[in-house]
Design a protein around this motif. Structure first.
Motif, PDB file in Angstrom:
ATOM      1  N   LEU A 171      16.875 100.827   9.066  1.00  0.00           N
ATOM      2  CA  LEU A 171      16.857 101.339   7.695  1.00  0.00           C
ATOM      3  C   LEU A 171      15.808 102.440   7.520  1.00  0.00           C
ATOM      4  N   ILE A 172      14.623 102.195   8.057  1.00  0.00           N
ATOM      5  CA  ILE A 172      13.535 103.172   7.902  1.00  0.00           C
ATOM      6  C   ILE A 172      13.886 104.487   8.589  1.00  0.00           C
ATOM      7  N   HIS A 173      14.414 104.402   9.804  1.00  0.00           N
ATOM      8  CA  HIS A 173      14.751 105.636  10.518  1.00  0.00           C
ATOM      9  C   HIS A 173      15.910 106.360   9.835  1.00  0.00           C
ATOM     10  N   THR A 174      16.884 105.618   9.333  1.00  0.00           N
ATOM     11  CA  THR A 174      18.006 106.239   8.633  1.00  0.00           C
ATOM     12  C   THR A 174      17.531 106.930   7.362  1.00  0.00           C
ATOM     13  N   CYS A 175      16.570 106.323   6.675  1.00  0.00           N
ATOM     14  CA  CYS A 175      15.988 106.965   5.488  1.00  0.00           C
ATOM     15  C   CYS A 175      15.358 108.301   5.860  1.00  0.00           C
ATOM     16  N   GLU A 176      14.593 108.299   6.934  1.00  0.00           N
ATOM     17  CA  GLU A 176      13.915 109.527   7.351  1.00  0.00           C
ATOM     18  C   GLU A 176      14.912 110.616   7.718  1.00  0.00           C
ATOM     19  N   LEU A 177      16.012 110.235   8.360  1.00  0.00           N
ATOM     20  CA  LEU A 177      17.030 111.215   8.735  1.00  0.00           C
ATOM     21  C   LEU A 177      17.718 111.812   7.515  1.00  0.00           C
ATOM     22  N   ASN A 178      17.724 111.067   6.420  1.00  0.00           N
ATOM     23  CA  ASN A 178      18.394 111.537   5.210  1.00  0.00           C
ATOM     24  C   ASN A 178      17.423 112.049   4.154  1.00  0.00           C
ATOM     25  N   GLY A 179      16.167 112.258   4.550  1.00  0.00           N
ATOM     26  CA  GLY A 179      15.197 112.816   3.622  1.00  0.00           C
ATOM     27  C   GLY A 179      14.809 111.882   2.497  1.00  0.00           C
ATOM     28  N   VAL A 180      14.915 110.584   2.733  1.00  0.00           N
ATOM     29  CA  VAL A 180      14.599 109.581   1.712  1.00  0.00           C
ATOM     30  C   VAL A 180      13.297 108.885   2.083  1.00  0.00           C
ATOM     31  N   ASP A 181      12.438 108.665   1.103  1.00  0.00           N
ATOM     32  CA  ASP A 181      11.186 107.957   1.354  1.00  0.00           C
ATOM     33  C   ASP A 181      11.487 106.482   1.629  1.00  0.00           C
ATOM     34  N   PRO A 182      11.182 105.969   2.828  1.00  0.00           N
ATOM     35  CA  PRO A 182      11.528 104.582   3.174  1.00  0.00           C
ATOM     36  C   PRO A 182      10.905 103.552   2.239  1.00  0.00           C
ATOM     37  N   PHE A 183       9.642 103.753   1.871  1.00  0.00           N
ATOM     38  CA  PHE A 183       8.975 102.785   0.998  1.00  0.00           C
ATOM     39  C   PHE A 183       9.650 102.739  -0.367  1.00  0.00           C
ATOM     40  N   ASP A 184       9.973 103.914  -0.903  1.00  0.00           N
ATOM     41  CA  ASP A 184      10.649 103.974  -2.199  1.00  0.00           C
ATOM     42  C   ASP A 184      12.022 103.319  -2.117  1.00  0.00           C
ATOM     43  N   TYR A 185      12.731 103.571  -1.014  1.00  0.00           N
ATOM     44  CA  TYR A 185      14.072 103.008  -0.838  1.00  0.00           C
ATOM     45  C   TYR A 185      14.029 101.485  -0.763  1.00  0.00           C
ATOM     46  N   LEU A 186      13.152 100.938   0.082  1.00  0.00           N
ATOM     47  CA  LEU A 186      13.069  99.485   0.235  1.00  0.00           C
ATOM     48  C   LEU A 186      12.587  98.817  -1.047  1.00  0.00           C
TER      49      LEU A 186
END
Length: 218
Positions: A171-186
Motif C-alpha cells: 500500500l505504501i509503495h503504491t501510494c508513492e507511485l501515485n503521488g499520494v501521501d501514505p500517512f494521509d491515505y492510511l
C-alpha cells in the motif's frame, strides 16, 4: 523489454527463462551509463561534464514529456525531435575520442565510453520504440524496497504479522507511485472504515485524492 512495456537491465539475457512465444526487446538502463561518467568525473571533469550535460538535457526532455502528459507515439516523436540530435552528438563525440586517440581505452573514462558504445542500441531504444523508458530506476527502487522489507521481516513473530507487513508495504509503495501521501491515505482508511468495507475499489491508492484538502473518493 517485454511487449508492451518493462525493461531489462544490462547483463540480463532477455530470452532466458521466458516462453518462446513472448517477444522480447532489449532495453538497457541509461542511468547505468550516466553513473559511470559520474564516478570518473573527478579525474576527467571536462570530458565527463560534456557527457553529463548532454544526458542531463535528455532527462530534462523526458521530464517535460511527463509533465505534459505526453505518452506513446507522441512521446516517441518528441524524443526523436529533441533528444535524438543530443544522442547523435554524444555518439559521434565518443567515437572521436578513440579515433583521434584522445582517450586511453583502458582508463576509467575509456571504460565508460566503451560501455556506452557497446550497449548503444539498447540504451537508445527510447528513440525507436514508443513507451520505452530511459532507465530502470523505478524497478530498481521497488526491488530495494522489497529487499529492505525482507530484512525487516526477520522481526515478525507470527505469519499473520508478516502478512500484514506485506500488505502495508504494498500500500505504501503504491501510494508513492501515485503521488499520494501514505500517512494521509492510511489515516483516511481508518477514519472511513465503513465506506472502505462497502466500496473498497473506490478507496484504492490511485483513486485517492492527491490533495489532502479534497474530499475522500466516492
Amino acid at each position: 523489454m517485454r511487449e508492451p512495456g518493462g525493461e531489462i537491465p544490462p547483463g540480463y539475457s532477455p530470452s532466458r527463462n521466458l516462453p518462446k512465444e513472448i517477444k522480447t526487446i532489449l532495453a538497457n538502463c541509461l542511468a547505468h551509463g550516466w553513473r559511470r561518467f559520474v564516478e570518473t568525473a573527478e579525474n576527467f571533469p571536462e570530458e565527463c561534464g560534456y557527457v553529463l550535460k548532454l544526458l542531463g538535457d535528455v532527462y530534462k526532455n523526458d521530464a517535460v514529456a511527463k509533465k505534459r502528459g505526453i505518452e506513446g507515439a507522441v512521446r516517441l516523436h518528441f524524443h526523436q525531435e529533441r533528444s535524438g540530435p543530443l544522442m547523435q552528438n554524444l555518439h559521434a563525440w565518443m567515437q572521436a575520442q578513440f579515433a583521434e586517440r584522445k582517450v586511453e581505452p583502458n582508463s576509467s573514462l575509456g571504460e565508460a565510453i566503451r560501455y556506452m558504445l557497446k550497449h548503444w542500441k539498447a540504451l537508445t531504444l527510447f528513440l525507436r520504440k514508443a513507451g520505452a523508458p530511459l532507465d530502470n530506476n523505478l524497478v530498481e527502487r521497488a526491488l530495494k524496497r522489497a529487499i529492505q522489507h525482507r530484512k525487516n521481516s526477520l522481526f515478525y513473530k507470527t505469519d499473520q504479522g508478516a502478512r500484514v507487513g506485506d500488505l502495508y508495504m504494498g500500500l505504501i509503495h503504491t501510494c508513492e507511485l501515485n503521488g499520494v501521501d501514505p500517512f494521509d491515505y492510511l489515516t483516511r482508511l481508518q477514519e472511513n472504515a465503513k465506506p472502505v468495507r462497502s466500496r473498497p475499489r473506490q478507496w484504492l491508492p490511485w483513486n485517492h485524492p492527491r490533495d489532502p484538502a479534497r474530499p475522500p473518493p466516492g
